[in-house]
Design an enzyme around this catalytic site. Sequence first.
Site, PDB file in Angstrom:
ATOM      1  N   HIS A 180      -0.061  13.272  -9.578  1.00 22.22           N
ATOM      2  CA  HIS A 180      -0.597  11.910  -9.462  1.00 22.22           C
ATOM      3  C   HIS A 180      -2.122  11.933  -9.486  1.00 22.22           C
ATOM      4  CE1 HIS A 180      -0.961   7.816  -7.515  1.00 22.22           C
ATOM      5  NE2 HIS A 180      -2.078   8.379  -7.079  1.00 22.22           N
ATOM      6  N   GLU A 181      -2.706  12.840  -8.700  1.00 22.87           N
ATOM      7  CA  GLU A 181      -4.166  12.925  -8.651  1.00 22.87           C
ATOM      8  C   GLU A 181      -4.742  13.428  -9.976  1.00 22.87           C
ATOM      9  OE1 GLU A 181      -5.730  11.531  -6.356  1.00 22.87           O
ATOM     10  OE2 GLU A 181      -3.985  11.234  -5.055  1.00 22.87           O
ATOM     11  N   HIS A 192      -5.185  10.598 -12.322  1.00 20.35           N
ATOM     12  CA  HIS A 192      -6.450   9.876 -12.094  1.00 20.35           C
ATOM     13  C   HIS A 192      -7.598  10.581 -12.820  1.00 20.35           C
ATOM     14  CE1 HIS A 192      -5.255   6.723  -9.439  1.00 20.35           C
ATOM     15  NE2 HIS A 192      -4.852   7.522  -8.458  1.00 20.35           N
ATOM     16  N   GLU A 196      -3.089   2.875  -9.328  1.00 23.41           N
ATOM     17  CA  GLU A 196      -2.094   3.647  -8.583  1.00 23.41           C
ATOM     18  C   GLU A 196      -0.745   3.628  -9.294  1.00 23.41           C
ATOM     19  OE1 GLU A 196      -2.557   5.676  -5.897  1.00 23.41           O
ATOM     20  OE2 GLU A 196      -4.631   5.226  -6.422  1.00 23.41           O
TER      21      GLU A 196
END
Length: 320
Positions: free
Chosen positions: A131-132, A135, A202
Amino acid sequence: MANLARTGILIAVMTALFMAVGFFIGGRSGMLIALLVAVATNAFAYWNADKMVLSMQGAREVDPNSAPDLHRLVAELAARAGLPTPRLYIIDTEQPNAFATGRNPQNAAVAVSQGLLNTLNRDELSGVIAHELTHVKNRDTLTMTITGTLAGAISMLAQFGLFFGGGNNRNNPLGGIGALLMVFLAPLAAALVQMAISRTREYEADRGGAEISGRPMALASALVKISDAAGRTVNIPAERNPAMAHLYIFNPLSGGGMDNLFATHPAVENRIAQLQQIAAEMGGRESPVHPQFAEGDARDGWRVPRFSDSEAPRDRGPWG
């Protein structure tokens, strides 16, 4: 290109807010000063915000020697995402959480908390790190870091102007009322822009994390565990710097939240629903998330022992 365009629009909006605060506090001269401050803040944030954020959150860097298995996992996921391996940091808080920062993929850093390593299993941790990394890949880290920096600066500028009597400036069309309005409205407006951008990104990062890790329901399980523990654990560095809360995978200031204008993150239920849909699209081989996942199933061998910069690690496990 879409993310770059959104970043440009966001910076323009935040700069306009800066100038509006300056105008209502000090008239045209105040607006010019605010513009100069905004340009300087943007330049500083671009080159140094990642270092500032990591320092403010109390993160310490770990290398492949001090955390070999954790580094190996991050490197594997970064390779899947087509990214350079980012610098890796540990945040010494028992609240399970994580964030990424850096102006581009070549200068990115991923920070995970001690609590996250103590709480999640390997598949769940992979989902959070993926997930990070999404980003980073989408260049959200620059946008989110600059937004947090500018939001905090707008709030300080408004309070500074009121404290020094900016409302008495004859160039201010609304006088003291205008300055007072800016003290309340400018930080609120900046926060609303920040929060709206954060929620959208997100959802996109959850999808990217599911695709990179290949296990969307493991990420959903991680979100359940994180949200359950966050409401019972105080993240002191985050509480001291609330303008940075949107950087984390889950709001570190609150254990819950509704999907509304004032939430820094989407509701966990909505994020899980999206991940369930992604799992179905990928073949649906994973079971839907269940409340029992919140009970935790960390293995002692995966925990990273805490130690200060002046101490040597005494008993490293696979993650440390």
